[in-house]
Design an enzyme around this catalytic site. Structure first.
Site, PDB file in Angstrom:
ATOM      1  N   ARG A 118       0.810  -1.237   0.000  1.00 37.39           N
ATOM      2  CA  ARG A 118       0.000   0.000   0.000  1.00 37.39           C
ATOM      3  C   ARG A 118       0.833   1.273   0.000  1.00 37.39           C
ATOM      4  NH1 ARG A 118      -2.404  -3.563   3.317  1.00 37.39           N
ATOM      5  NH2 ARG A 118      -4.298  -4.472   2.455  1.00 37.39           N
ATOM      6  N   LYS A 140       3.065  11.239 -11.736  1.00 36.28           N
ATOM      7  CA  LYS A 140       2.204  10.336 -12.517  1.00 36.28           C
ATOM      8  C   LYS A 140       2.968   9.037 -12.724  1.00 36.28           C
ATOM      9  CE  LYS A 140      -0.829  13.216 -15.298  1.00 36.28           C
ATOM     10  NZ  LYS A 140      -1.237  13.525 -16.684  1.00 36.28           N
ATOM     11  N   GLU A 182       9.473  17.827 -25.247  1.00 35.22           N
ATOM     12  CA  GLU A 182       8.793  18.215 -24.006  1.00 35.22           C
ATOM     13  C   GLU A 182       9.333  19.558 -23.498  1.00 35.22           C
ATOM     14  OE1 GLU A 182       6.168  16.471 -22.962  1.00 35.22           O
ATOM     15  OE2 GLU A 182       6.487  14.346 -23.433  1.00 35.22           O
ATOM     16  N   LYS A 224       7.002  22.865 -14.810  1.00 32.57           N
ATOM     17  CA  LYS A 224       6.129  21.733 -14.519  1.00 32.57           C
ATOM     18  C   LYS A 224       5.766  21.731 -13.038  1.00 32.57           C
ATOM     19  CE  LYS A 224       5.072  16.918 -14.970  1.00 32.57           C
ATOM     20  NZ  LYS A 224       5.305  15.638 -15.616  1.00 32.57           N
ATOM     21  N   GLU A 234      -4.770  16.808 -11.619  1.00 35.00           N
ATOM     22  CA  GLU A 234      -5.253  17.142 -12.956  1.00 35.00           C
ATOM     23  C   GLU A 234      -6.762  17.325 -13.011  1.00 35.00           C
ATOM     24  OE1 GLU A 234      -3.027  15.270 -16.182  1.00 35.00           O
ATOM     25  OE2 GLU A 234      -4.802  15.366 -17.440  1.00 35.00           O
ATOM     26  N   ARG A 238      -3.427  21.364 -14.783  1.00 33.78           N
ATOM     27  CA  ARG A 238      -2.382  20.395 -15.142  1.00 33.78           C
ATOM     28  C   ARG A 238      -2.600  19.816 -16.539  1.00 33.78           C
ATOM     29  NH1 ARG A 238       0.591  15.723 -11.424  1.00 33.78           N
ATOM     30  NH2 ARG A 238       1.907  15.008 -13.124  1.00 33.78           N
ATOM     31  N   ASN A 242      -0.690  18.465 -21.269  1.00 33.21           N
ATOM     32  CA  ASN A 242      -0.995  17.487 -22.307  1.00 33.21           C
ATOM     33  C   ASN A 242      -1.009  18.097 -23.702  1.00 33.21           C
ATOM     34  OD1 ASN A 242      -1.312  15.488 -20.346  1.00 33.21           O
ATOM     35  ND2 ASN A 242      -3.435  16.097 -19.989  1.00 33.21           N
ATOM     36  N   HIS A 245      -0.534  15.976 -26.745  1.00 34.02           N
ATOM     37  CA  HIS A 245      -0.529  14.573 -26.340  1.00 34.02           C
ATOM     38  C   HIS A 245      -1.728  13.768 -26.839  1.00 34.02           C
ATOM     39  CE1 HIS A 245       2.924  15.660 -24.024  1.00 34.02           C
ATOM     40  NE2 HIS A 245       3.035  14.451 -23.491  1.00 34.02           N
ATOM     41  N   HIS A 249      -0.688  10.661 -28.742  1.00 33.82           N
ATOM     42  CA  HIS A 249      -1.052   9.295 -28.335  1.00 33.82           C
ATOM     43  C   HIS A 249      -1.774   8.556 -29.457  1.00 33.82           C
ATOM     44  CE1 HIS A 249      -0.830  10.246 -23.741  1.00 33.82           C
ATOM     45  NE2 HIS A 249       0.344  10.058 -24.296  1.00 33.82           N
ATOM     46  N   HIS A 262       7.881   8.609 -27.898  1.00 34.82           N
ATOM     47  CA  HIS A 262       6.859   9.453 -27.292  1.00 34.82           C
ATOM     48  C   HIS A 262       7.062  10.939 -27.653  1.00 34.82           C
ATOM     49  CE1 HIS A 262       4.029  10.991 -24.352  1.00 34.82           C
ATOM     50  NE2 HIS A 262       4.987  11.764 -23.865  1.00 34.82           N
TER      51      HIS A 262
HETATM   52  N1  LIG Z   1       4.896  10.167 -15.720  1.00 36.17           N
HETATM   53  C1  LIG Z   1       4.823  11.199 -16.528  1.00 36.17           C
HETATM   54  O1  LIG Z   1       4.408  12.292 -16.138  1.00 36.17           O
HETATM   55  C2  LIG Z   1       5.287  11.045 -17.936  1.00 36.17           C
HETATM   56  C3  LIG Z   1       5.516  12.181 -18.718  1.00 36.17           C
HETATM   57  C4  LIG Z   1       6.048  11.994 -20.002  1.00 36.17           C
HETATM   58  C5  LIG Z   1       6.313  10.734 -20.463  1.00 36.17           C
HETATM   59  N2  LIG Z   1       6.048   9.657 -19.674  1.00 36.17           N
HETATM   60  C6  LIG Z   1       6.354   8.301 -20.139  1.00 36.17           C
HETATM   61  O2  LIG Z   1       7.750   8.199 -20.302  1.00 36.17           O
HETATM   62  C7  LIG Z   1       8.022   7.178 -21.266  1.00 36.17           C
HETATM   63  C8  LIG Z   1       9.079   7.655 -22.214  1.00 36.17           C
HETATM   64  O3  LIG Z   1      10.253   7.911 -21.487  1.00 36.17           O
HETATM   65  P1  LIG Z   1      11.672   7.959 -22.193  1.00 36.17           P
HETATM   66  O4  LIG Z   1      11.578   8.817 -23.375  1.00 36.17           O
HETATM   67  O5  LIG Z   1      12.655   8.285 -21.136  1.00 36.17           O
HETATM   68  O6  LIG Z   1      11.837   6.476 -22.752  1.00 36.17           O
HETATM   69  P2  LIG Z   1      12.583   5.158 -22.220  1.00 36.17           P
HETATM   70  O7  LIG Z   1      12.454   5.026 -20.760  1.00 36.17           O
HETATM   71  O8  LIG Z   1      12.074   4.065 -23.065  1.00 36.17           O
HETATM   72  O9  LIG Z   1      14.095   5.434 -22.562  1.00 36.17           O
HETATM   73  C9  LIG Z   1      14.480   5.557 -23.901  1.00 36.17           C
HETATM   74  C10 LIG Z   1      15.661   4.651 -24.252  1.00 36.17           C
HETATM   75  O10 LIG Z   1      16.861   5.227 -23.754  1.00 36.17           O
HETATM   76  C11 LIG Z   1      17.587   4.272 -22.990  1.00 36.17           C
HETATM   77  N3  LIG Z   1      18.329   5.052 -22.007  1.00 36.17           N
HETATM   78  C12 LIG Z   1      17.856   5.656 -20.902  1.00 36.17           C
HETATM   79  N4  LIG Z   1      18.793   6.404 -20.333  1.00 36.17           N
HETATM   80  C13 LIG Z   1      19.923   6.252 -21.076  1.00 36.17           C
HETATM   81  C14 LIG Z   1      21.229   6.784 -20.999  1.00 36.17           C
HETATM   82  N5  LIG Z   1      21.570   7.672 -20.041  1.00 36.17           N
HETATM   83  N6  LIG Z   1      22.137   6.394 -21.902  1.00 36.17           N
HETATM   84  C15 LIG Z   1      21.795   5.530 -22.894  1.00 36.17           C
HETATM   85  N7  LIG Z   1      20.563   5.019 -23.043  1.00 36.17           N
HETATM   86  C16 LIG Z   1      19.641   5.382 -22.142  1.00 36.17           C
HETATM   87  C17 LIG Z   1      16.534   3.363 -22.455  1.00 36.17           C
HETATM   88  O11 LIG Z   1      17.074   2.115 -22.088  1.00 36.17           O
HETATM   89  C18 LIG Z   1      15.599   3.268 -23.648  1.00 36.17           C
HETATM   90  O12 LIG Z   1      16.119   2.377 -24.582  1.00 36.17           O
HETATM   91  C19 LIG Z   1       6.697   6.878 -21.926  1.00 36.17           C
HETATM   92  O13 LIG Z   1       6.253   5.635 -21.438  1.00 36.17           O
HETATM   93  C20 LIG Z   1       5.777   7.986 -21.477  1.00 36.17           C
HETATM   94  O14 LIG Z   1       4.442   7.571 -21.372  1.00 36.17           O
HETATM   95  C21 LIG Z   1       5.546   9.791 -18.439  1.00 36.17           C
HETATM   96 ZN   LIG Z   2       4.816  13.564 -22.778  1.00 38.52          ZN
END
Ligand SMILES: NC(=O)c1ccc[n+]([C@@H]2O[C@H](COP(=O)([O-])OP(=O)(O)OC[C@H]3O[C@@H](n4cnc5c(N)ncnc54)[C@H](O)[C@@H]3O)[C@@H](O)[C@H]2O)c1
Ligand SMILES: [Zn+2]
Length: 360
Positions: A118, A140, A182, A224, A234, A238, A242, A245, A249, A262
């Site tokens: 929990r 999130k 972003e 942010k 949100e 907030r 998006n 987005h 999406h 993304h």
């Molecule tokens: N929680 C939120 O508010 C929020 C906001 C925006 C996006 N997201 C989510 O985030 C995700 C995308 O995140 P992302 O773009 O970081 O993608 P990711 O986590 O898939 O990372 C991208 C790639 O880079 C590699 N990588 C990471 N750090 C590295 C480094 N320092 N050196 C070499 N390789 C590295 C990873 O292994 C992966 O292959 C999506 O699932 C999206 O929905 C969430």
């Molecule tokens: Zn995003």
């Protein structure tokens, strides 16, 4: 090192931004309460940084889970492997989870922390530009469902966010550009002077100039954090985050994960939102062009490569969670730096924008 705080009463937490922060044991241990620490990473990031992070944790009982790398693994099944590791190692409610990786690792680790017994503590060490400016901040967490992205999740805040910009040295250029989408989003939605700052420094930023990166990441997190502090769950403002987005999406869901990153999908989505805003009379064409130009200079896509028909696109938009009771609420622009939420636009105009981007 720079520090800013996300102000959420008793859930407030610091965001540290600087160079070589994962060599400083104090920063992390100040935010660990119990004795047990589980580091969660992925198969790409773990070989690069896991040993370094573990060397900060000699005072603790440390275990690790290495997840498969990729958005397609951002599922409940993968989160279950984190629960397996926690239970197999007899982790109790006083444990701390550390997310070491991009947004995929961060979102799943946060979700596991929110649900394990929990709720247990967690720390974000984001290693992609996208996760450093966006996903690690604001709480999130969650996973994808086959019917839609991020459909299962919860709001759950970390104890701190540690942004070591030196981890970006190993990030490939395409992923770096995806993060820039972003960054640009913050300027477009609410901070015109930041947009201009990024625009005038774009070449050096793409070349990963360290001082510029620290300032840029700081300002992105600060924008942010201030929105999240006003509307954690949100219910209003907030949703401005998006921008791009709902369109983005739809691209990700239709083409399948991994075709567009993304951030790349958000770049196209932001431009679609800008064009809709222009056609609805809220934005000038020169502002649309400014957005297009900064995306191009960041090596981001401004059109959809790949086959999506307009009707597929509309269908995908309507499973997006930003859709409330039938009318698609979208983030539109009344000028650069001034986003607003609206369902008051004509369906024909929306269709026209979608037709411009899709195969019909
Ligand atoms: N929680 C939120 O508010 C929020 C906001 C925006 C996006 N997201 C989510 O985030 C995700 C995308 O995140 P992302 O773009 O970081 O993608 P990711 O986590 O898939 O990372 C991208 C790639 O880079 C590699 N990588 C990471 N750090 C590295 C480094 N320092 N050196 C070499 N390789 C590295 C990873 O292994 C992966 O292959 C999506 O699932 C999206 O929905 C969430
Ligand atoms: Zn995003």
């Amino acid at each position: 090192m720079r520090q800013l705080d996300l102000d959420l009463a008793e859930k407030s937490y610091p965001i540290y931004i600087g160079r070589d922060l994962i060599s400083n044991p104090q920063l992390v241990s100040n935010h660990i309460n119990g004795k047990q620490v589980m580091v969660v990473s992925d198969t790409t990031v773990a070989p690069l940084y896991l040993d370094k992070v573990k060397s900060l944790l000699t005072k603790y009982t440390v275990s690790e889970v290495i997840l498969p790398d990729g958005e397609q693994y951002k599922t409940l099944e993968t989160v279950n492997t984190i629960f397996d590791a926690l239970l197999n190692n007899h982790f109790d409610r006083s444990c701390t989870l550390i997310a070491l990786g991009g947004g995929v690792v961060g979102d799943m680790t946060g979700f596991a922390a929110a649900s394990y017994q929990r709720g247990v503590d967690f720390i974000q060490i984001p290693t992609t530009l996208l996760s450093q400016v966006d996903s690690s901040v604001g709480g999130k967490t969650g996973v994808n469902h086959k019917l839609g992205k991020n459909m299962i999740g919860s709001f759950y805040q970390p104890k701190c966010v540690l942004i070591d910009i030196d981890t970006l040295n190993t990030l490939d250029d395409r992923q770096f550009s995806a993060g820039m989408a972003e960054v640009i989003k913050y300027g477009v939605l609410g901070n015109e002077s930041f947009f201009n700052f990024v625009n005038s420094n774009i070449e050096s930023l793409i070349a990963k100039d360290k001082d510029l990166l620290i300032d840029t990441i700081y300002q992105s997190c600060s924008d942010k954090a201030s929105i999240v502090a006003q509307d954690e769950f949100e219910s209003g403002k907030r949703a401005l985050l998006n921008l791009g987005h709902t369109f983005g999406h739809a691209i990700e869901n239709t083409l399948g994960y991994g075709v567009y990153l993304h951030g790349e999908a958000v770049a196209v989505g932001m431009l679609m939102a800008a064009e809709l805003s222009y056609l609805e009379g809220h934005l000038e064409i020169k502002e649309v062009n400014k957005i297009k130009s900064i995306l191009e200079k960041s090596n981001l896509p401004t059109s959809i490569f790949g086959k999506i028909t307009s009707s597929e696109f509309i269908k995908a938009m309507s499973v997006d969670k930003k859709v409330k009771e039938g009318s698609v609420r979208l983030v539109l622009l009344k000028g650069l730096g001034n986003a607003f939420i609206s369902d008051d636009y004509s369906d024909e105009t929306l269709q026209r924008v979608i037709n411009n981007y899709c195969n019909n």
